[in-house]
Write a protein that holds these residues in place. Structure first.
Motif, mmCIF file in Angstrom:
data_model
loop_
_atom_site.group_PDB
_atom_site.id
_atom_site.type_symbol
_atom_site.label_atom_id
_atom_site.label_comp_id
_atom_site.label_asym_id
_atom_site.label_seq_id
_atom_site.Cartn_x
_atom_site.Cartn_y
_atom_site.Cartn_z
ATOM 1 N N LEU A 136 -5.499 1.704 9.584
ATOM 2 C CA LEU A 136 -4.912 0.832 9.119
ATOM 3 C C LEU A 136 -4.427 -0.533 9.984
ATOM 4 O O LEU A 136 -3.654 -1.840 9.696
ATOM 5 C CB LEU A 136 -3.188 1.568 8.573
ATOM 6 C CG LEU A 136 -3.209 2.780 7.188
ATOM 7 C CD1 LEU A 136 -2.019 2.689 6.853
ATOM 8 C CD2 LEU A 136 -4.019 1.822 5.955
ATOM 9 N N GLU A 137 -3.627 0.637 11.684
ATOM 10 C CA GLU A 137 -4.039 -0.702 11.929
ATOM 11 C C GLU A 137 -4.623 -2.027 12.393
ATOM 12 O O GLU A 137 -4.241 -2.968 13.159
ATOM 13 C CB GLU A 137 -2.958 -0.286 13.333
ATOM 14 C CG GLU A 137 -2.689 -1.105 14.853
ATOM 15 C CD GLU A 137 -2.419 -0.176 16.149
ATOM 16 O OE1 GLU A 137 -2.061 -0.503 16.744
ATOM 17 O OE2 GLU A 137 -2.460 0.964 15.800
ATOM 18 N N SER A 139 -10.480 15.141 9.772
ATOM 19 C CA SER A 139 -9.300 15.734 10.422
ATOM 20 C C SER A 139 -8.123 15.686 10.075
ATOM 21 O O SER A 139 -8.131 14.334 8.812
ATOM 22 C CB SER A 139 -8.925 15.553 12.004
ATOM 23 O OG SER A 139 -7.825 14.550 12.131
ATOM 24 N N PRO A 140 -7.644 16.118 9.493
ATOM 25 C CA PRO A 140 -6.381 16.039 8.744
ATOM 26 C C PRO A 140 -4.482 15.041 9.271
ATOM 27 O O PRO A 140 -4.222 15.264 9.189
ATOM 28 C CB PRO A 140 -5.628 17.495 8.262
ATOM 29 C CG PRO A 140 -5.952 18.674 9.954
ATOM 30 C CD PRO A 140 -7.328 17.455 10.128
ATOM 31 N N SER A 141 -5.068 15.061 10.828
ATOM 32 C CA SER A 141 -4.242 14.552 11.380
ATOM 33 C C SER A 141 -4.198 12.722 10.720
ATOM 34 O O SER A 141 -4.622 12.121 10.815
ATOM 35 C CB SER A 141 -4.744 14.393 12.696
ATOM 36 O OG SER A 141 -3.839 13.113 13.922
ATOM 37 N N ARG A 142 -2.628 12.389 11.123
ATOM 38 C CA ARG A 142 -2.260 11.492 10.511
ATOM 39 C C ARG A 142 -2.754 10.112 11.262
ATOM 40 O O ARG A 142 -3.166 8.991 11.788
ATOM 41 C CB ARG A 142 -0.721 11.272 10.453
ATOM 42 C CG ARG A 142 -0.488 9.888 9.727
ATOM 43 C CD ARG A 142 1.232 9.546 9.456
ATOM 44 N NE ARG A 142 1.561 10.217 8.656
ATOM 45 C CZ ARG A 142 3.324 10.415 8.046
ATOM 46 N NH1 ARG A 142 3.872 9.794 8.423
ATOM 47 N NH2 ARG A 142 3.393 11.354 7.357
ATOM 48 N N VAL A 149 3.518 -0.925 4.124
ATOM 49 C CA VAL A 149 2.695 0.286 4.028
ATOM 50 C C VAL A 149 4.065 0.898 3.509
ATOM 51 O O VAL A 149 5.061 1.277 4.509
ATOM 52 C CB VAL A 149 2.405 0.501 4.788
ATOM 53 C CG1 VAL A 149 1.291 2.188 4.531
ATOM 54 C CG2 VAL A 149 1.340 -0.152 5.278
ATOM 55 N N SER A 150 3.808 1.923 2.610
ATOM 56 C CA SER A 150 5.136 2.924 1.923
ATOM 57 C C SER A 150 4.463 4.137 1.842
ATOM 58 O O SER A 150 3.022 4.686 1.483
ATOM 59 C CB SER A 150 5.893 2.865 1.015
ATOM 60 O OG SER A 150 6.376 3.739 0.543
ATOM 61 N N ILE A 151 4.720 5.000 2.733
ATOM 62 C CA ILE A 151 4.123 6.642 3.206
ATOM 63 C C ILE A 151 4.988 7.716 2.684
ATOM 64 O O ILE A 151 6.432 7.324 3.628
ATOM 65 C CB ILE A 151 3.185 6.597 4.929
ATOM 66 C CG1 ILE A 151 2.040 5.917 4.863
ATOM 67 C CG2 ILE A 151 2.665 8.773 4.468
ATOM 68 C CD1 ILE A 151 1.800 6.290 6.419
ATOM 69 N N GLY A 152 4.804 8.839 2.087
ATOM 70 C CA GLY A 152 5.565 9.749 1.805
ATOM 71 C C GLY A 152 5.254 10.525 0.859
ATOM 72 O O GLY A 152 3.805 10.663 0.439
ATOM 73 N N ASP A 153 6.318 11.417 0.740
ATOM 74 C CA ASP A 153 5.766 12.821 0.004
ATOM 75 C C ASP A 153 4.797 12.293 -1.221
ATOM 76 O O ASP A 153 5.628 12.530 -2.260
ATOM 77 C CB ASP A 153 6.624 13.626 -0.287
ATOM 78 C CG ASP A 153 5.969 15.200 -1.303
ATOM 79 O OD1 ASP A 153 4.949 15.296 -0.972
ATOM 80 O OD2 ASP A 153 7.101 15.628 -1.457
ATOM 81 N N ARG A 154 3.668 12.536 -1.774
ATOM 82 C CA ARG A 154 2.965 11.668 -2.505
ATOM 83 C C ARG A 154 2.973 10.610 -3.167
ATOM 84 O O ARG A 154 3.033 10.910 -4.734
ATOM 85 C CB ARG A 154 3.005 12.779 -4.084
ATOM 86 C CG ARG A 154 3.001 14.968 -3.710
ATOM 87 C CD ARG A 154 2.663 15.589 -4.519
ATOM 88 N NE ARG A 154 0.851 15.226 -4.741
ATOM 89 C CZ ARG A 154 0.544 16.512 -5.807
ATOM 90 N NH1 ARG A 154 1.235 16.644 -6.519
ATOM 91 N NH2 ARG A 154 -0.482 16.350 -5.772
ATOM 92 N N LEU A 205 0.810 -0.744 0.002
ATOM 93 C CA LEU A 205 -0.040 -0.253 -0.016
ATOM 94 C C LEU A 205 0.797 0.658 0.090
ATOM 95 O O LEU A 205 1.592 1.730 1.265
ATOM 96 C CB LEU A 205 -0.841 0.176 1.253
ATOM 97 C CG LEU A 205 -2.020 1.000 1.337
ATOM 98 C CD1 LEU A 205 -3.416 0.498 -0.118
ATOM 99 C CD2 LEU A 205 -2.629 0.940 2.912
ATOM 100 N N ARG A 206 0.775 1.851 -1.099
ATOM 101 C CA ARG A 206 1.232 2.969 -1.201
ATOM 102 C C ARG A 206 0.395 4.496 -0.196
ATOM 103 O O ARG A 206 -0.985 4.545 -0.946
ATOM 104 C CB ARG A 206 1.845 3.648 -2.384
ATOM 105 C CG ARG A 206 3.013 2.286 -2.566
ATOM 106 C CD ARG A 206 3.306 3.119 -4.313
ATOM 107 N NE ARG A 206 4.280 1.812 -5.216
ATOM 108 C CZ ARG A 206 3.961 0.735 -5.463
ATOM 109 N NH1 ARG A 206 2.839 0.444 -5.427
ATOM 110 N NH2 ARG A 206 5.151 -0.307 -5.575
ATOM 111 N N VAL A 207 0.850 5.694 0.239
ATOM 112 C CA VAL A 207 -0.146 6.288 1.095
ATOM 113 C C VAL A 207 0.901 7.604 0.825
ATOM 114 O O VAL A 207 1.316 8.140 1.218
ATOM 115 C CB VAL A 207 -0.689 6.038 2.622
ATOM 116 C CG1 VAL A 207 -1.314 7.485 2.870
ATOM 117 C CG2 VAL A 207 -1.008 4.578 2.966
ATOM 118 N N ASP A 208 0.132 8.966 0.410
ATOM 119 C CA ASP A 208 0.908 10.309 0.355
ATOM 120 C C ASP A 208 0.985 10.459 2.151
ATOM 121 O O ASP A 208 -0.318 10.028 2.805
ATOM 122 C CB ASP A 208 -0.483 11.090 0.085
ATOM 123 C CG ASP A 208 0.068 11.243 -1.687
ATOM 124 O OD1 ASP A 208 0.039 10.539 -2.772
ATOM 125 O OD2 ASP A 208 -1.878 12.124 -2.284
ATOM 126 N N GLY A 209 1.977 11.253 2.156
ATOM 127 C CA GLY A 209 2.562 12.431 3.511
ATOM 128 C C GLY A 209 1.515 12.926 4.151
ATOM 129 O O GLY A 209 1.397 12.752 5.285
#
Length: 334
Positions: free
Chosen positions: A203-204, A193-196, A211-216, A154-158
């Protein structure tokens, strides 16, 4: 009766009216929640079992649809029939959805252009139809989210994509986390909310892969997937359109539902308006919609490899036909 007595009587009368209004509002809200539970049970018959939580946007979309219905029915099938009836003509509504949520043409502007062409559309009526479409397509959106969460990668924007709209001097806003799977499917997860923290808890609870979370990160992966079908320039333009969220005349929660399905249509080579119209009809007429394969990928596979919508996409045919709407073309393949 003296002035003081009259003033007290008037105050008591006003208090009684306020209490009556509050009581009526509470009864209406209870009725909405009761009918919402019936509709959820009808559209998601397995929701009682342990499974992926129903997306908050789905629940809110259904709640708003129920709020606009006649509340004299206590049968889930009758509620679904009422929802279908309020939709009107599926193809026309699907065209309006694509114009709004892919090309950014407001529903108000669409009504104005239809009036210039000789039609007499109602903005309020079109908004109600889009709301009904959102409630039906929420089933497909939920199925798409569950499919994405079954991926091993899974890839997720930061950061989530904000969705804001100004109404009556107030700014209503929500956020969406783009989730891109290793199978080149995507879902925009609603977040209050914008909170991660919300994303991490989700996800948990519901995801066990990598999971790969990074800028865009999701945007980049999605654009790369489109580049296998389109040119790099076309893929970038299409991805930017889909990541450009704006508020809706109906509800901000609708945006993620429509965007998720349109984005997957682009990946699967499906004509978005055709898929949306077909999915709405299928969900509204099926006795057990939750058991049907209704994601864009499954819809494409059900066409047996012929995929007429995919052929239309590759030929670059016009997305919308008719003299009363602006001409837009599907991005052709290279």
């Amino acid at each position: 009766m003296n002035t003081l007595a009259l003033a007290l009587q008037r105050e008591h009368s006003q208090e009684a009216r306020r209490a009556g209004a509050i009581a009526a509002q509470q009864l209406h809200l209870l009725s909405v929640e009761k009918h919402l539970a019936l509709l959820v049970q009808r559209l998601f018959p397995d929701s009682g079992r342990q499974q992926l939580d129903i997306d908050m946007a789905v629940i809110q979309s259904l709640r708003q649809a129920v709020s606009g219905m006649a509340m004299d029915s206590t049968d889930a099938a009758a509620l679904l029939a009422t929802l279908k009836a309020s939709l009107g003509e599926s193809k026309g509504v699907a065209d309006a959805i694509v114009m709004k949520y892919l090309y950014g043409v407001p529903l108000r502007s669409q009504c104005q252009r239809l009036k210039e062409g000789g039609s007499e559309p109602s903005l309020a009526g079109l908004c109600r139809q889009v709301g009904a479409a959102s409630a039906l397509l929420a089933v497909a959106h939920q199925a798409q989210l569950e499919r994405v969460m079954q991926s091993r990668q899974l890839r997720v924007d930061g950061a989530p994509v904000p969705c804001r709209v100004k109404r009556q001097g107030r700014v209503a806003e929500c956020w969406y986390w783009p989730l891109h799977s290793g199978e080149d499917e995507i879902s925009f997860l609603f977040s209050p909310s914008p909170s991660r923290t919300f994303l991490e808890v989700f996800l948990e609870s519901h995801y066990q892969g990598e999971v790969s979370i990074g800028d865009r990160a999701a945007f980049t992966a999605y654009r790369a997937g489109l580049a296998s079908r389109l040119s790099a320039k076309q893929a970038g333009a299409m991805a930017r359109k889909l990541w450009r969220f704006s508020g809706s005349e109906t509800s901000n929660e609708h945006v993620g539902i429509f965007k998720s399905l349109i984005a997957n249509c682009a990946m699967q080579g499906l004509k978005p308006a055709g898929y949306l119209a077909g999915a709405m009809t299928l969900i509204a007429t099926s006795a057990s919609p939750a058991m049907l394969e209704i994601t864009p990928r499954d819809w494409r596979d059900a066409l047996g490899g012929i995929a007429p919508f995919s052929e239309a996409w590759r030929r670059g045919e016009r997305l919308l036909s008719g003299p009363h709407m602006p001409d837009h073309e599907v991005v052709p393949s290279r």
